[in-house]
Design a protein around this motif. Structure first.
Motif, PDB file in Angstrom:
ATOM      1  N   ARG A  62     -70.826 -20.253  31.441  1.00 59.91           N
ATOM      2  CA  ARG A  62     -70.036 -21.379  31.929  1.00 59.91           C
ATOM      3  C   ARG A  62     -68.731 -20.881  32.549  1.00 59.91           C
ATOM      4  NH1 ARG A  62     -69.274 -26.712  32.067  1.00 59.91           N
ATOM      5  NH2 ARG A  62     -67.211 -27.534  31.597  1.00 59.91           N
ATOM      6  N   ALA A  63     -68.074 -19.923  31.912  1.00 63.77           N
ATOM      7  CA  ALA A  63     -66.829 -19.372  32.456  1.00 63.77           C
ATOM      8  C   ALA A  63     -67.082 -18.718  33.816  1.00 63.77           C
ATOM      9  CB  ALA A  63     -66.219 -18.368  31.481  1.00 63.77           C
ATOM     10  N   ASP A  64     -68.163 -17.953  33.924  1.00 62.67           N
ATOM     11  CA  ASP A  64     -68.504 -17.347  35.216  1.00 62.67           C
ATOM     12  C   ASP A  64     -68.716 -18.412  36.288  1.00 62.67           C
ATOM     13  OD1 ASP A  64     -68.381 -14.811  34.182  1.00 62.67           O
ATOM     14  OD2 ASP A  64     -70.552 -14.493  34.137  1.00 62.67           O
ATOM     15  N   TYR A  65     -69.438 -19.454  35.927  1.00 61.08           N
ATOM     16  CA  TYR A  65     -69.716 -20.525  36.878  1.00 61.08           C
ATOM     17  C   TYR A  65     -68.417 -21.214  37.299  1.00 61.08           C
ATOM     18  CZ  TYR A  65     -71.614 -24.706  39.009  1.00 61.08           C
ATOM     19  OH  TYR A  65     -71.898 -25.708  39.896  1.00 61.08           O
ATOM     20  N   ILE A  66     -67.546 -21.478  36.344  1.00 63.20           N
ATOM     21  CA  ILE A  66     -66.270 -22.139  36.647  1.00 63.20           C
ATOM     22  C   ILE A  66     -65.445 -21.285  37.604  1.00 63.20           C
ATOM     23  CG2 ILE A  66     -64.039 -22.809  35.657  1.00 63.20           C
ATOM     24  CD1 ILE A  66     -65.666 -23.734  33.154  1.00 63.20           C
ATOM     25  N   VAL A  67     -65.362 -19.999  37.334  1.00 66.24           N
ATOM     26  CA  VAL A  67     -64.562 -19.114  38.184  1.00 66.24           C
ATOM     27  C   VAL A  67     -65.139 -19.059  39.596  1.00 66.24           C
ATOM     28  CG1 VAL A  67     -63.872 -16.714  38.576  1.00 66.24           C
ATOM     29  CG2 VAL A  67     -63.585 -17.742  36.326  1.00 66.24           C
ATOM     30  N   THR A  68     -66.448 -18.928  39.719  1.00 72.86           N
ATOM     31  CA  THR A  68     -67.031 -18.834  41.061  1.00 72.86           C
ATOM     32  C   THR A  68     -66.998 -20.161  41.803  1.00 72.86           C
ATOM     33  OG1 THR A  68     -69.285 -19.197  40.256  1.00 72.86           O
ATOM     34  CG2 THR A  68     -68.547 -16.906  40.471  1.00 72.86           C
ATOM     35  N   SER A  69     -66.877 -21.280  41.083  1.00 79.62           N
ATOM     36  CA  SER A  69     -66.871 -22.599  41.718  1.00 79.62           C
ATOM     37  C   SER A  69     -65.473 -23.139  42.003  1.00 79.62           C
ATOM     38  CB  SER A  69     -67.602 -23.602  40.827  1.00 79.62           C
ATOM     39  OG  SER A  69     -68.928 -23.223  40.651  1.00 79.62           O
ATOM     40  N   MET A  70     -64.461 -22.561  41.381  1.00 78.51           N
ATOM     41  CA  MET A  70     -63.119 -23.116  41.572  1.00 78.51           C
ATOM     42  C   MET A  70     -62.620 -22.827  42.987  1.00 78.51           C
ATOM     43  SD  MET A  70     -60.429 -20.674  39.413  1.00 78.51           S
ATOM     44  CE  MET A  70     -61.007 -21.249  37.868  1.00 78.51           C
ATOM     45  N   PRO A  71     -61.702 -23.653  43.466  1.00 80.69           N
ATOM     46  CA  PRO A  71     -61.163 -23.441  44.820  1.00 80.69           C
ATOM     47  C   PRO A  71     -60.568 -22.036  44.972  1.00 80.69           C
ATOM     48  CG  PRO A  71     -60.457 -25.554  43.928  1.00 80.69           C
ATOM     49  CD  PRO A  71     -61.136 -24.821  42.814  1.00 80.69           C
ATOM     50  N   THR A  72     -60.729 -21.477  46.133  1.00 79.52           N
ATOM     51  CA  THR A  72     -60.285 -20.114  46.411  1.00 79.52           C
ATOM     52  C   THR A  72     -58.813 -19.865  46.069  1.00 79.52           C
ATOM     53  OG1 THR A  72     -61.970 -19.919  48.112  1.00 79.52           O
ATOM     54  CG2 THR A  72     -60.179 -18.328  48.190  1.00 79.52           C
ATOM     55  N   PRO A  73     -57.889 -20.772  46.383  1.00 79.52           N
ATOM     56  CA  PRO A  73     -56.489 -20.483  46.030  1.00 79.52           C
ATOM     57  C   PRO A  73     -56.278 -20.297  44.523  1.00 79.52           C
ATOM     58  CG  PRO A  73     -56.575 -22.261  47.629  1.00 79.52           C
ATOM     59  CD  PRO A  73     -57.986 -21.994  47.200  1.00 79.52           C
ATOM     60  N   LEU A  74     -56.978 -21.082  43.711  1.00 75.92           N
ATOM     61  CA  LEU A  74     -56.847 -20.933  42.257  1.00 75.92           C
ATOM     62  C   LEU A  74     -57.470 -19.628  41.790  1.00 75.92           C
ATOM     63  CD1 LEU A  74     -57.737 -24.535  40.972  1.00 75.92           C
ATOM     64  CD2 LEU A  74     -55.516 -23.622  41.650  1.00 75.92           C
ATOM     65  N   ARG A  75     -58.665 -19.350  42.289  1.00 74.83           N
ATOM     66  CA  ARG A  75     -59.369 -18.120  41.894  1.00 74.83           C
ATOM     67  C   ARG A  75     -58.579 -16.887  42.302  1.00 74.83           C
ATOM     68  NH1 ARG A  75     -63.991 -19.075  43.990  1.00 74.83           N
ATOM     69  NH2 ARG A  75     -63.683 -17.957  45.923  1.00 74.83           N
ATOM     70  N   THR A  76     -58.027 -16.894  43.499  1.00 70.65           N
ATOM     71  CA  THR A  76     -57.247 -15.744  43.978  1.00 70.65           C
ATOM     72  C   THR A  76     -56.010 -15.521  43.110  1.00 70.65           C
ATOM     73  OG1 THR A  76     -58.016 -16.165  46.226  1.00 70.65           O
ATOM     74  CG2 THR A  76     -56.093 -14.758  45.990  1.00 70.65           C
ATOM     75  N   ALA A  77     -55.330 -16.607  42.754  1.00 72.42           N
ATOM     76  CA  ALA A  77     -54.141 -16.474  41.894  1.00 72.42           C
ATOM     77  C   ALA A  77     -54.532 -15.902  40.533  1.00 72.42           C
ATOM     78  CB  ALA A  77     -53.457 -17.830  41.729  1.00 72.42           C
ATOM     79  N   LEU A  78     -55.632 -16.386  39.956  1.00 77.29           N
ATOM     80  CA  LEU A  78     -56.084 -15.863  38.657  1.00 77.29           C
ATOM     81  C   LEU A  78     -56.477 -14.390  38.756  1.00 77.29           C
ATOM     82  CD1 LEU A  78     -58.224 -18.760  37.136  1.00 77.29           C
ATOM     83  CD2 LEU A  78     -55.986 -17.948  36.376  1.00 77.29           C
ATOM     84  N   GLU A  79     -57.160 -14.038  39.823  1.00 74.68           N
ATOM     85  CA  GLU A  79     -57.578 -12.642  39.994  1.00 74.68           C
ATOM     86  C   GLU A  79     -56.360 -11.715  40.099  1.00 74.68           C
ATOM     87  OE1 GLU A  79     -60.161 -12.956  43.387  1.00 74.68           O
ATOM     88  OE2 GLU A  79     -61.892 -13.462  42.137  1.00 74.68           O
TER      89      GLU A  79
END
Length: 191
Positions: free
Chosen positions: A123-140
């Protein structure tokens, strides 16, 4: 502007094409979602060969039962992810139960913990790959490159407040991976 309960046009068209038996539609669906399906299955099962098998099962099910997708329940992507999760967890339960029986132990609590850990991780993997790019980029940036919110803001060219907002929203989304025990990576329906 489309109504909120109206499924995306591509999802409806894809279901119609699959229902008509268009092999090209299955190919397009596979191209779009194969990495998602395989990744989720691998995350749950921890086995490349088993993930390959689940991937085949998912796309065979979609091909044979396109009517089981209800566009009103959510996006096709979510439905495919839910189907993948359900099949992978079934496989994990079956193989782990067989392993426990072979060892002569009956530790169903350990089996449930293992299934739960695998489900949360998927579920965490799915959430990360599905979240909007700006959020994912900031988290990364914050996680993998150990950036604080100020450094993240500078790297992204946004204000510190915007970087904090993105990090907070991303973490809030990610925290939902633990919310619903035993639920698939997304709450889209399978019928």
């Amino acid at each position: 502007m489309a109504r909120r309960d109206t499924p995306p046009r591509w999802d409806r068209k894809m279901q119609q094409r699959l229902a008509r038996g268009e092999a090209a539609a299955l190919g397009e669906l596979y191209d779009r979602f194969a990495s998602l399906v395989h990744g989720l299955a691998h995350r749950v099962l921890g086995d490349e060969h088993a993930a390959d098998g689940i991937t085949r099962e998912v796309f065979a099910h979609v091909w044979e039962n396109p009517e089981s997708y209800d566009p009103k329940q959510g996006p096709l992507r979510s439905w495919v992810a839910t189907l993948t999760h359900r099949l992978a967890v079934q496989r994990l339960r079956t193989t782990e139960t067989a392993a426990l029986a072979h060892d002569g132990t009956d530790d169903t609590d350990e089996l449930e913990r293992k299934v739960r850990r695998a489900s949360v991780a998927a579920r965490a993997d799915y959430i990360v790959t599905s979240m909007p790019t700006p959020l994912r980029t900031a988290l990364e940036l914050a996680y993998f490159q150990r950036r604080d919110y100020r450094q993240t803001a500078a790297d992204l060219g946004v204000t510190a407040d915007e970087a904090r907002r993105r990090l907070r929203l991303g973490l809030q989304l990610l925290s939902t991976a633990h919310d619903a025990p035993g639920t698939p990576p997304d709450r889209g329906g399978t019928r």
